[in-house]
Design a protein around this motif. Structure first.
Motif, PDB file in Angstrom:
ATOM      1  N   CYS A 143      60.750  26.963  38.962  1.00 38.09           N
ATOM      2  CA  CYS A 143      59.872  27.726  39.812  1.00 38.09           C
ATOM      3  C   CYS A 143      58.791  28.320  39.439  1.00 38.09           C
ATOM      4  O   CYS A 143      58.655  28.754  38.308  1.00 38.09           O
ATOM      5  CB  CYS A 143      61.078  29.038  39.880  1.00 38.09           C
ATOM      6  SG  CYS A 143      59.881  30.367  40.718  1.00 38.09           S
ATOM      7  N   CYS A 146      59.211  32.318  38.131  1.00 38.45           N
ATOM      8  CA  CYS A 146      60.208  32.917  36.995  1.00 38.45           C
ATOM      9  C   CYS A 146      60.356  31.745  36.016  1.00 38.45           C
ATOM     10  O   CYS A 146      60.836  32.121  35.042  1.00 38.45           O
ATOM     11  CB  CYS A 146      61.277  33.320  37.720  1.00 38.45           C
ATOM     12  SG  CYS A 146      62.398  32.067  38.250  1.00 38.45           S
ATOM     13  N   CYS A 177      64.977  36.263  41.787  1.00 38.91           N
ATOM     14  CA  CYS A 177      63.523  35.983  41.617  1.00 38.91           C
ATOM     15  C   CYS A 177      63.099  35.990  43.253  1.00 38.91           C
ATOM     16  O   CYS A 177      63.957  35.381  43.937  1.00 38.91           O
ATOM     17  CB  CYS A 177      63.416  34.746  41.133  1.00 38.91           C
ATOM     18  SG  CYS A 177      61.643  33.883  41.532  1.00 38.91           S
ATOM     19  N   CYS A 179      60.875  34.612  44.388  1.00 40.15           N
ATOM     20  CA  CYS A 179      60.350  33.243  44.707  1.00 40.15           C
ATOM     21  C   CYS A 179      61.518  32.321  45.349  1.00 40.15           C
ATOM     22  O   CYS A 179      61.648  31.778  46.335  1.00 40.15           O
ATOM     23  CB  CYS A 179      59.304  32.963  43.864  1.00 40.15           C
ATOM     24  SG  CYS A 179      58.498  31.253  44.332  1.00 40.15           S
ATOM     25  N   CYS A 180      62.194  31.896  44.101  1.00 37.19           N
ATOM     26  CA  CYS A 180      63.229  30.889  44.264  1.00 37.19           C
ATOM     27  C   CYS A 180      64.561  31.298  44.540  1.00 37.19           C
ATOM     28  O   CYS A 180      65.367  30.509  44.899  1.00 37.19           O
ATOM     29  CB  CYS A 180      63.185  29.887  43.085  1.00 37.19           C
ATOM     30  SG  CYS A 180      63.921  30.880  41.759  1.00 37.19           S
TER      31      CYS A 180
END
Ligand code: NAD
Ligand code: ZN
Length: 292
Positions: A143, A146, A177, A179-180
């Motif tokens: 990712c 993170c 996280c 994002c992912c």
């Protein structure tokens, strides 16, 4: 308390390594794990809950336990032991603190050269499930936010570092996280995990260069940290232990002081490196420069 000849030798050291375990923070109100029949740990065995397996099984339970610990860490204040170590460095002596603690109290006391062998409770990182990572054939995608193991189709391109930095170890559901979606966990070394290689390397280099190692509040039962004082002894450094319950090291080191860190360190460290500070021309220059 100490042999006068040893005190005389301590006056001339220039490079000090202070190795600390949970005992140094006991008087700041953070009990050691070994005192687990009391205080914070009375209901849970840290060796069962502070592990990757426990997090995989029940992330919320492990998260909540660490929140409880973080609450104790946030209200704790550095004690006279932490402050005495920082003061030694402020006198111009080269001091490296190698700590097994995760409570940030050395830094809050003012020590600047701190190696955290077991990480820092107040930082977070992604949970990487090593077993799952080995089970899949293709290498994991990392990712970009993170550093966790991600699947691109779940990554959110709009997530930014501020989103991640805003997440803290506080009560509530285990955060992910942004994002992912990886679960986040405290950035500490749990039982059964490896220490960061850079931290170990720095610790060994500090052992190599030190003239005096003081082991404070460490039971010396967990490797590789437990070997540091023994290696310092082997290479000819002065070694002193401060622990109300002396360890095996006490029989072999130059002095063992069976008392609490906050009681002993201020007086002990006031006697260290006094001579070397007087005859170090660079230090005289620094003092002159600061006075100007
Ligand atoms: P440990 O192995 O460092 O043992 C604690 C030692 O401190 C014991 O030998 C005990 O006799 C000594 N001690 C107790 N009171 C003291 C005092 N007032 N002054 C000096 N020494 C004293 O630590 P542990 O409790 O077995 O914990 C294992 C690991 O868990 C630690 O290495 C650390 O990573 C983590 N931990 C961290 C904290 C913290 O950050 N404050 C607290 C508990 C556990
Ligand atoms: Zn991520």
């Amino acid at each position: 308390m100490l042999d006068p000849d040893l005190i005389n030798d301590l006056r001339n050291v220039r490079d000090v390594l202070v190795f600390t375990g949970a005992g140094i923070s006991a008087e700041s109100g953070i009990p050691t794990f070994r005192d687990r029949m009391t205080g914070l740990w009375v209901h849970t065995d840290p060796m069962e809950i502070a592990t990757p397996m426990a997090f995989r099984r029940n992330p919320q339970r492990v998260w909540d336990w660490h929140v409880h610990l973080a609450d104790a860490v946030r209200v704790a204040l550095p004690n006279a032991g932490h402050l005495a170590i920082a003061k030694l460095e402020q006198r111009g002596v080269k001091v490296t603190v190698i700590t097994q603690n995760i409570d940030n109290l050395h830094q809050r006391a003012g020590s600047r050269n701190v190696v955290e062998l077991h990480g820092n409770l107040l930082r977070l990182k992604p949970f990487i499930d090593e077993d799952a990572a080995f089970a899949v054939k293709q290498p994991p995608v990392i990712c970009p936010l993170c550093g966790g193991h991600a699947a691109w189709d779940t990554c959110d391109p709009c997530a930014n570092h501020a989103d991640l930095a805003a997440i803290q170890l506080c009560s509530g559901p285990v955060p992910h996280c942004p994002c992912c979606g990886s679960l986040l966990r405290p950035d500490i070394v749990w039982f059964g995990e490896m220490l960061a290689p850079e931290a170990i390397e720095t610790a060994w280099n500090a052992v190599e260069s030190c003239e005096l190692l003081i082991s404070v509040g460490a039971s010396l039962e967990v490797e590789p940290a437990a070997s540091l004082p023994w290696c310092a002894l082997d290479k000819g450094a002065w070694v002193i232990e401060v622990n109300p319950s002396p360890t095996e090291l006490a029989r072999y080191c130059h002095a063992s002081i069976a008392a609490s860190a906050a009681d002993v360190l201020p007086g002990l460290l006031d006697q260290v490196a006094i001579g070397s500070m007087l005859d170090d021309p660079l230090n005289t220059f620094k003092k002159w420069f600061i006075a100007k």
